[in-house]
Design an enzyme around this catalytic site. Structure first.
Site, short mmCIF file in Angstrom:
data_model
loop_
_atom_site.label_atom_id
_atom_site.label_comp_id
_atom_site.label_asym_id
_atom_site.label_seq_id
_atom_site.Cartn_x
_atom_site.Cartn_y
_atom_site.Cartn_z
CE1 TYR A 50 6.81 -2.07 -3.60
CE2 TYR A 50 5.77 -1.29 -1.58
CZ TYR A 50 6.87 -1.34 -2.42
OH TYR A 50 8.03 -0.69 -2.08
CG ASP B 126 2.43 -7.33 2.84
OD1 ASP B 126 2.34 -6.68 3.91
OD2 ASP B 126 3.12 -6.97 1.87
CE LYS C 86 2.65 1.64 3.65
NZ LYS C 86 2.66 0.54 2.69
C1 LIG Z 1 3.96 -0.18 2.12
C2 LIG Z 1 3.89 -1.64 1.94
C3 LIG Z 1 5.02 -2.47 2.14
C4 LIG Z 1 6.39 -1.91 2.37
O1 LIG Z 1 6.51 -1.22 3.56
P1 LIG Z 1 7.71 -0.15 3.71
O2 LIG Z 1 7.61 0.27 5.13
O3 LIG Z 1 7.43 0.92 2.71
O4 LIG Z 1 8.97 -0.87 3.42
C5 LIG Z 1 4.83 -3.83 2.09
N1 LIG Z 1 3.63 -4.37 1.86
C6 LIG Z 1 2.53 -3.62 1.64
C7 LIG Z 1 1.22 -4.28 1.42
C8 LIG Z 1 2.64 -2.23 1.65
O5 LIG Z 1 1.56 -1.48 1.38
#
Ligand SMILES: *Cc1c(COP(=O)(O)O)cnc(C)c1O
Length: 429
Positions: A144, A239, A267
């Protein structure tokens, strides 16, 4: 457990907010119950509006690695807020934040702040496309990267549990530019590069997957991606929105010793406020406007409230002696406890853990190393487990395909309570 007020509030919210929530996974749909409406939290404890208290293992989905309402972070926010909330102009906090990130994350020489992880990943692939002058990207099934159009294809937890693997509204034109490979399968990546010679701008990957439940990269997988990108002239994007500052001060890249071209962060970096960032080498980052041609902007990007909170968080992580070793100790304690419980009860499940993130998959499989193996899990069994845990005062993620996060604020009693609740729930499955 009386949750009357939560129920009433959620019914009310559903009239004015789609599904009653501002992010789908919060709706508790995949565990077949209504969400708790939260009043407040402190340290490791979260409290709903009915006054029930729970030991929290969601940690706002990852950010709160030193617990809720940490005094350092609150003090930083109060101090910044006393000067105003946003100026839309450069501030000293932004420079400090950039310098701090660069000092912590090995592959970052320059960094741009944004407001969420989604913004970071969307911007990162635009930058990769602009830099390489190629259009395609490779992502992995079950990874994701936020809700940007290009990523909503086999996109992990929220989409799996809602049964929306491909969201309506994402155009075919966008979808064809995203190629899907299998996590931990370098051959599937090689195949795409062979078929699309000189067309792939970047591989984007969660260096440790956290959105199909925790799935660890196999030995050699990340290095293999590094080698393919270098050989093919594509960029490697890690990511690290979850793994950044969680697995080590320098994230999964430091932890695994493999370095990407671009890193996306979110985060933890906001200390609980909405923040994201992306960074890389000077050469790549200088492609961004105003000095380069790749456009990306943000009215509230780098606003000093968020920067103050984030800086306080990162400062805390670097100045707390032995923090990561302590997180590892706490997390290993939980892993051992749960694995013992599985043996005692004979329930078949797989616990995947790296550092302070873990997932208990209710599957008959002996291991979970891919999206397909994760998908063998029994979500109904998880739903039952989730509810039993909640009744024991343990607040877990409301989905089989999420992480359990250990924070520095969890005491040994909190962790023993989790292990006891786990045993109690396993016995009743
Ligand atoms: C949570 C998450 C996102 C998205 O971040 P948001 O602040 O919710 O837009 C992108 N990549 C990873 C791996 C995530 O866990």
């Amino acid at each position: 457990m009386n949750v009357e007020k939560s129920k009433i509030e959620f019914q009310r919210a559903q009239k004015s907010i789609p599904g009653g929530v501002n992010s789908p996974v919060r709706a508790f749909k995949s565990v077949n119950c209504d969400p708790l409406v939260i009043e407040k939290a402190k340290g490791s404890t979260i409290e709903d509006i009915d006054g029930n208290q729970y030991t929290d293992f969601v940690s706002s989905w990852g950010p709160l690695i030193i617990g809720h309402a940490h005094p350092d972070i609150l003090a930083a926010i109060y101090e910044a807020a006393s000067k105003g909330t946003s100026f839309g102009a450069p501030t000293h906090y932004e420079t400090l934040m950039a310098e701090k990130i660069i000092s912590m994350v090995p592959s970052i020489e320059k960094v741009r702040m944004v407001n969420s992880g989604t913004e970071a990943t969307m911007s990162a692939i635009r930058l990769a496309r602009g830099y390489t002058n190629r259009e395609l990207i490779v992502k992995f099934a079950g990874n994701y990267h936020g809700h940007g159009d290009s990523f909503l294809i086999k996109a992990g937890s929220g989409a799996i549990t809602l049964g929306l693997p491909d969201s309506p509204g994402v155009t075919k034109g966008v979808a064809v530019d995203t190629l899907i490979a299998d996590y931990n399968n370098l051959e599937s990546v090689e195949k795409l590069f062979a078929e699309r010679k000189n067309q792939i701008s970047a591989i984007i990957v969660e260096p440790v997957a956290g959105n199909m439940g925790v799935v660890l990269p196999k030995e050699g997988f990340l290095q293999g991606l590094r080698d393919i990108c270098t050989r093919e002239g594509a960029l490697l994007i890690f990511d690290e929105v979850i793994t950044g500052f969680r697995l080590a001060p320098g994230g999964a890249q430091e932890f695994h010793g493999v370095y990407p071209d671009i890193t996306t962060l979110g985060k933890i970096i906001g200390g609980g406020l909405p923040v994201g960032a992306y960074g890389g080498s000077k050469e790549i980052m200088d492609q961004l406007a105003p000095i380069g041609p790749v456009y990306q902007a943000g009215t509230l990007s780098g606003n000093h409230l968020a920067m103050a909170a984030g800086l306080a968080m990162l400062d805390n992580l670097t100045k707390t002696e032995g923090l990561y070793a302590e997180l590892e100790r706490k997390s290993a304690f939980v892993e051992n406890g749960i694995k013992n419980n599985l043996k005692k009860t004979g329930v078949s499940a797989v616990l995947n853990r790296v550092g302070s993130m873990m997932t208990l998959f209710f599957t008959e499989n002996k291991k979970v190393t891919s999206f397909n193996e994760a998908m063998t899990s029994d979500s109904n069994r998880y739903a039952k487990y989730f509810k039993l845990s909640l009744e024991s005062g343990i607040y877990l993620a409301p989905s089989q395909y999420e992480c359990l996060f250990i924070s520095y604020a969890h005491t040994d009693e909190d962790l023993q309570k989790l292990i006891n609740a786990n045993l109690n729930a396993l016995k009743q499955l």
